[in-house]
Design a protein around this motif. Structure first.
Motif, PDB file in Angstrom:
ATOM      1  N   LEU A   5      35.039  16.006  35.814  1.00 35.96           N
ATOM      2  CA  LEU A   5      34.340  17.157  35.254  1.00 35.96           C
ATOM      3  C   LEU A   5      34.040  18.171  36.344  1.00 35.96           C
ATOM      4  N   LEU A   6      34.389  19.447  36.100  1.00 44.55           N
ATOM      5  CA  LEU A   6      34.076  20.531  37.024  1.00 44.55           C
ATOM      6  C   LEU A   6      32.675  21.060  36.717  1.00 44.55           C
ATOM      7  N   ARG A   7      32.008  21.564  37.770  1.00 44.91           N
ATOM      8  CA  ARG A   7      30.644  22.070  37.597  1.00 44.91           C
ATOM      9  C   ARG A   7      30.618  23.487  37.041  1.00 44.91           C
ATOM     10  N   LYS A   8      31.705  24.222  37.191  1.00 41.73           N
ATOM     11  CA  LYS A   8      31.762  25.580  36.662  1.00 41.73           C
ATOM     12  C   LYS A   8      33.183  25.879  36.218  1.00 41.73           C
ATOM     13  N   ALA A   9      33.321  26.938  35.464  1.00 39.32           N
ATOM     14  CA  ALA A   9      34.628  27.294  34.924  1.00 39.32           C
ATOM     15  C   ALA A   9      35.588  27.642  36.050  1.00 39.32           C
ATOM     16  N   PRO A  10      36.823  27.168  35.980  1.00 38.51           N
ATOM     17  CA  PRO A  10      37.819  27.523  37.001  1.00 38.51           C
ATOM     18  C   PRO A  10      38.278  28.953  36.821  1.00 38.51           C
ATOM     19  N   GLU A  11      38.666  29.575  37.920  1.00 38.25           N
ATOM     20  CA  GLU A  11      39.182  30.928  37.826  1.00 38.25           C
ATOM     21  C   GLU A  11      40.567  30.905  37.195  1.00 38.25           C
ATOM     22  N   SER A  12      40.899  32.020  36.552  1.00 36.38           N
ATOM     23  CA  SER A  12      42.224  32.121  35.941  1.00 36.38           C
ATOM     24  C   SER A  12      43.279  32.184  37.025  1.00 36.38           C
ATOM     25  N   GLU A  13      44.469  31.799  36.682  1.00 34.36           N
ATOM     26  CA  GLU A  13      45.572  31.758  37.618  1.00 34.36           C
ATOM     27  C   GLU A  13      46.685  32.681  37.157  1.00 34.36           C
ATOM     28  N   ALA A  14      47.541  33.031  38.111  1.00 35.84           N
ATOM     29  CA  ALA A  14      48.622  33.972  37.796  1.00 35.84           C
ATOM     30  C   ALA A  14      49.560  33.416  36.743  1.00 35.84           C
ATOM     31  N   THR A  15      49.632  32.105  36.672  1.00 38.25           N
ATOM     32  CA  THR A  15      50.552  31.496  35.699  1.00 38.25           C
ATOM     33  C   THR A  15      49.981  31.464  34.290  1.00 38.25           C
ATOM     34  N   ASP A  16      48.692  31.772  34.143  1.00 41.14           N
ATOM     35  CA  ASP A  16      48.090  31.782  32.810  1.00 41.14           C
ATOM     36  C   ASP A  16      48.673  32.909  31.975  1.00 41.14           C
ATOM     37  N   GLU A  17      48.628  32.733  30.699  1.00 46.80           N
ATOM     38  CA  GLU A  17      49.150  33.749  29.801  1.00 46.80           C
ATOM     39  C   GLU A  17      48.333  35.034  29.909  1.00 46.80           C
ATOM     40  N   GLY A  18      49.003  36.178  29.826  1.00 53.59           N
ATOM     41  CA  GLY A  18      48.337  37.458  29.928  1.00 53.59           C
ATOM     42  C   GLY A  18      48.300  37.955  31.357  1.00 53.59           C
TER      43      GLY A  18
END
Length: 1013
Positions: A615-628
């Protein structure tokens, strides 16, 4: 001529003339004979009243055919009897015997109907019933009512025995299935006067309906029975309701072959229910059964099929034993395997069941079984469970508890009741229960191997500020509980048989969570089984099933059940993190977590399927491979956006915020955002982003301006895209970084940064405007007071569109409100606060400037004629004072300053464009401020002023002698400013005409002008 011949004849002794009298005598004799032979027979009919009887009019009829006429009326000597003399036809003579009957027919209206209706037109008449006899009679007594049918009349004669006559009378109808098949023709007491004998005649065509086991009952009026379960109304026909009647029915069991003879006797029952026959069986009831003789019914599928006739206390059994009369049609089903049980009204949180029995008492229900014929049964205190022989689907459910799973609790499919709970018992492991449920035959196909069962009852609420859902069970399930099931796949799943076992889930959500994933979580998080949700975006896809400590007790092992449709979310690079209800900038969870508690969020990844995560403590940052299009935004100041906040362009949502994280400096915020793929083309490298959360309110003296992007951005915060500076030939790329501006106005104010230093501490605020003649060209981005408190250094952001305001000669000064007796200046600053004024320069570009504490003198403006006046002292003249010609304002004072040598004052004027032809090089300017007063002992007092405005605010006036185009004043001309006007100047009355080339509009004739001109 021959001699005539003489013929001699013999003459008859009787003359022919006598034939006529003889013929007349013969006719007379014939008439006498005929009159005598056809003469009527006179009789006398005695009656009690002559009402409706008229001599010469009242007829005597037989079957409607006239056979006589009343010829005379008389009374007996005692005046008690009316004697009606009647002349009957000769043909009736043989029937005038002692047995012949007469009665008067007149119109009668009674509850049984209308009789003698034809007499309304023809009048009353006597009806004759001819009967042969031995003795001729000439006097008769009229009957009071028509005579009864004769015993040899066609049809079947029946005699009924009744306790009382009721509404049955002569002529009452006999009905079979509400069709009239006969009538009552007489009634009389029995010899011992204990009952009444009623004679009735069944018409010949219906005599075969009467059997030896036929039962007759009084069908007069309306038979009504009822209790809380409803009312039962029975009647044969309207005729029987009004006039009385008798109905009959032949049971299927009994003697139906023996031919019924005339005058066979039957009992007449009081009503339909009493006439019913049945089979007597013995039933043993438990204690406190509350049965009542004649009231407690036996009911099957809502139909009454029996009644308790009598009962006695059974000491051996500890209850009562009753004689119950059962409908004979049930005889083939009275087998030893039948189950009988008592149904009582009950009151609970679920409501009142069997409310119809609150007043009428309990009833007996039963279930058909098999076995040997029997006439004795035990009645159970409640319904027994169905066994597996009962048609339908029998299932076993494993449940952790049976709080609301008592017998009879319903089983629902999509809120439709399709079955019930039959039984439950403790399982072999002593930790769970086996629940037997029954699905009715017509709903068997709804259950297959993909079906899932869950507890039904209560209200389930799921929601966020964006949306929410409320799921409630049927009212019955809310009160009593129950079981529901959901079938996932009707096409690819196999059918199930009796005894198939399913597991009971707590709710539908848990039932659908057939897949499992585990995570390692810190012990500090309060993750609760059954409550903590797993979400994918806004979609709720799973729930925590269990939380157990790890072997080292340093973390928790969390098991999450989720729906199989989302199996591909969990891969090697997938991430799961916790969202807490915290509104701080460093961990903005949004209001969703405030409503539902903290929840888990999953972000899909790539690679092979995986079912174990950390479990991560906070939301992960978006990555270049993510959609959009993935972007990074940097905010220098606080922001109200959160994960999921919308990003809009022209109020249309084009993306969302992924994460919001506070930087290590504690002052700035980094935002990770995603622009939807289809809107990627809208973002260039020069695009601007600004905050669009809540309301943007601006207020000034001109009014109030309120702006917002969308309702969603008001509630959840939001960002907006501005493309006024966009270069669509250079689109943004993955992970590009943009500055996040506070609002849309700041974007337009962003340009060149310069510093302005004031030699003292001034009253100014960050964000204050930089204005030129009321137009904002920039703002104060930052301010800094020196440590010695002797000066103020401002950082100004000047819009790129106004480069002339960053040249070396540009002047900046502090603008603050001023109030004096003469005027109010800079009133805007009262409402907006102090701001910076600016005058453009004309040198090279610079970034450092000295600030002025007062506004510099304005020397010229682009239009009109700019002039300079010289004077020794300023006097009461102020900037913006009017310049007057003949007390008409034709210009204004721009500014005032000392001359280069400081031995005088320069006053800068501007004459409006339309009035510049009024000023020539010979014009005289004088101070028009205040009031000029002259007084003398003998001359009196003289007061002069230019105008009321100049009294308060001051001003400059001028006069001009005759002039021409060549002598007109031009920009930069200088004139002396006199303290007052010479009296001779005031006598000048020149004609100063505007040059023709400057006249762009045709002259308009004023009233009084020469129209010919």
């Amino acid at each position: 001529m021959k001699d005539a011949e003489v013929v001699l004849t013999n003459k008859s002794p009787i003359s022919s003339i006598w034939l006529l009298p003889v013929l007349a005598v013969l006719i007379a004799l014939w008439l006498v004979f005929k009159s005598f032979s056809e003469a009527g027979v006179d009789i006398i009919i005695k009656t009690t009243s002559a009402e409706g009887i008229v001599a010469g009019k009242t007829e005597v009829r037989f079957k409607g055919f006239p056979i006589g006429l009343v010829t005379d009326l008389d009374m007996t000597e005692d005046l008690q009897t009316v004697l009606a003399t009647v002349e009957l036809k000769q043909s009736t003579k043989q029937y005038l015997t002692e047995n012949t009957l007469f009665w008067l027919v007149k119109p009668e209206i009674s509850l049984s109907g209308v009789s003698g209706l034809d007499t309304v037109i023809t009048g009353n008449y006597f009806e004759m019933l001819p009967m042969e006899g031995e003795t001729q009679v000439r006097e008769y007594t009229s009957l009071k009512q028509p005579p009864p049918k004769s015993e040899d009349a066609a049809g079947l004669h029946i005699t009924l025995h009744a306790k009382e006559l009721g509404s049955i009378t002569h002529g009452s109808k006999i009905f079979y299935k509400q069709i009239q098949v006969g009538e009552v023709y007489s009634y009389e007491f029995s010899k011992d006067k204990s009952h009444i004998k009623i004679n009735l005649l069944i018409e010949e065509e219906y005599r075969d309906l009467i059997k030896l086991n036929t039962r007759f009952w009084n069908a007069s009026g309306i038979e009504m029975t009822g209790d809380l379960s409803g009312f039962k109304v029975r009647t044969q026909s309207m005729a029987s309701v009004i006039g009385g009647g008798i109905a009959f029915e032949t049971p299927e069991l009994g003697d139906t072959t023996t031919i019924v003879q005339n005058f066979t006797e039957y009992p007449l029952y009081e009503g339909f229910d009493e006439a019913k026959s049945g089979i007597t069986v013995k039933m043993h009831f438990p204690k406190n059964s509350g049965i009542k003789a004649g009231i407690t019914k036996v009911i099957f599928e809502g139909v009454e099929v029996g009644v308790v006739e009598d009962f006695v206390y059974n000491q051996a059994r500890g209850g009562v034993t009753a004689s119950v009369l059962i409908d004979p049609r049930l005889e083939p089903y009275l087998l030893s395997g039948m189950d009988f049980w008592l149904v009582k009204p009950s009151i609970s949180l679920a409501g009142v069941s069997n409310i119809d029995r609150l007043l009428s008492g309990s009833y007996v229900a039963f279930r058909i079984g098999d076995g040997e014929p029997s006439r004795e049964f035990d009645v159970l205190p409640s319904a027994p469970p169905l066994d597996f022989k009962e048609k339908g689907l029998h299932l076993n459910i494993t449940a952790d508890n049976v709080d609301s799973l008592s017998f009879g609790v319903p089983v629902f499919y999509k809120n439709l009741r399709v079955g019930s709970v039959q039984d439950h018992k403790l399982a072999a492991d002593k930790r769970s229960f086996d629940v037997h449920i029954f699905i009715e035959p017509e709903y068997e196909s709804l259950v297959n191997s993909s079906s899932v069962f869950y507890e039904q009852g209560g209200i389930e609420v799921n929601g966020s500020l964006k949306s929410f859902s409320i799921r409630t069970s049927p009212i019955q399930a809310l009160m009593t509980g129950g079981i529901s099931f959901h079938t996932i796949d009707f096409e690819n799943s196999s059918s199930v048989k009796d005894g198939h076992r399913f597991v009971m889930n707590r709710n539908l959500e848990e039932a659908l969570n057939t897949e499992v994933v585990t995570i390692i979580a810190p012990l500090s998080y309060e993750i609760i089984p059954g409550l903590t949700k797993l979400k994918f975006g806004e979609k709720h896809i799973g729930t925590v099933k269990s939380v157990k400590p790890s072997s080292d007790f340093k973390s928790s092992i969390v098991t999450i059940g989720y729906q199989s449709d989302y199996n591909n979310l969990f891969k090697e690079s997938s991430k799961i993190w916790i969202v807490e209800p915290n509104l701080t900038a460093g961990n903005i969870a949004g209001f969703n977590a405030l409503l539902t508690g903290m929840f888990l969020q999953v972000k899909p990844g790539e690679g092979a399927l995986k079912n174990h995560f950390t479990l991560l403590r906070k939301a992960p940052e978006s990555e270049a491979t993510d959609e959009g299009l993935q972007l990074r935004l940097h905010a220098k100041y606080g922001t109200s956006v959160e994960k999921g906040s919308p990003i809009s362009y022209k109020k249309m949502v084009i993306g969302f915020v992924d994460t919001v994280n506070l930087n290590k400096d504690g002052l700035t915020v980094d935002i990770s955002a995603t622009i939807a793929e289809r809107f990627r083309y809208l973002v260039s490298k020069t695009s601007k982003f600004h905050q669009a959360s809540g309301f943007n309110v601006k207020a000034n003296l001109k009014g109030l301006n309120v702006q917002t992007e969308s309702l969603q951005s008001i509630l959840r915060g939001g960002l907006a895209l501005n493309n006024d500076y966009a270069d669509f030939n250079n689109l943004a790329e993955e992970m590009d970084i943009f500055e996040l501006y506070e609002n849309n106005e700041v974007i337009f104010q962003t340009g060149k940064l310069i510093t302005v230093t004031f030699n003292e501490v001034i009253d100014i605020q960050r964000g204050a405007n930089v204005d030129y003649n009321g137009h904002t060209i920039g703002s104060v981005k930052n301010l800094e007071v020196t440590s010695d408190l002797m000066s103020t250094k401002l950082t100004l952001d000047i819009s790129d569109k106004y480069s002339q305001f960053t040249q070396t000669n540009t002047q900046f000064w502090l603008v603050k409100p001023e109030v004096s007796v003469a005027r109010v200046a800079n009133a805007k600053a009262y409402f907006t606060g102090n701001y910076i004024g600016v005058m453009p320069g004309n040198g090279e570009q610079s970034v450092e400037f000295k600030g002025l504490l007062q506004a510099p003198a304005l020397k010229q403006v682009p239009s009109g004629t700019n002039l300079t006046l010289t004077t020794s002292v300023k006097g009461s003249i102020q900037p913006d004072n009017p310049v007057l010609y003949r007390q008409i304002k034709v210009g204004r004072v721009l500014g005032i300053e000392l001359n280069e040598n400081a031995n005088g004052v320069n006053v800068y004027l501007n004459i409006d464009e339309q009035y510049k032809h009024l000023v020539s090089k010979d014009s005289k300017f004088y101070n028009a401020s205040g009031i000029k007063v002259e007084a003398g002992l003998f001359s009196g007092m003289n007061i002069e002023t230019e105008s009321m405005d100049t009294i308060l605010a001051g001003g400059v006036a001028f006069v001009t002698p005759e002039s021409n185009k060549e002598t007109l004043a031009t920009d930069g001309d200088q004139f002396p400013l006199y303290d007052e006007a010479d009296e001779s100047w005031l006598e000048w009355n020149p004609t100063l005409t505007k040059p023709i080339e400057e006249m762009h509009e045709p002259l308009i004739h004023q009233p009084g002008e020469d129209s010919k001109g």
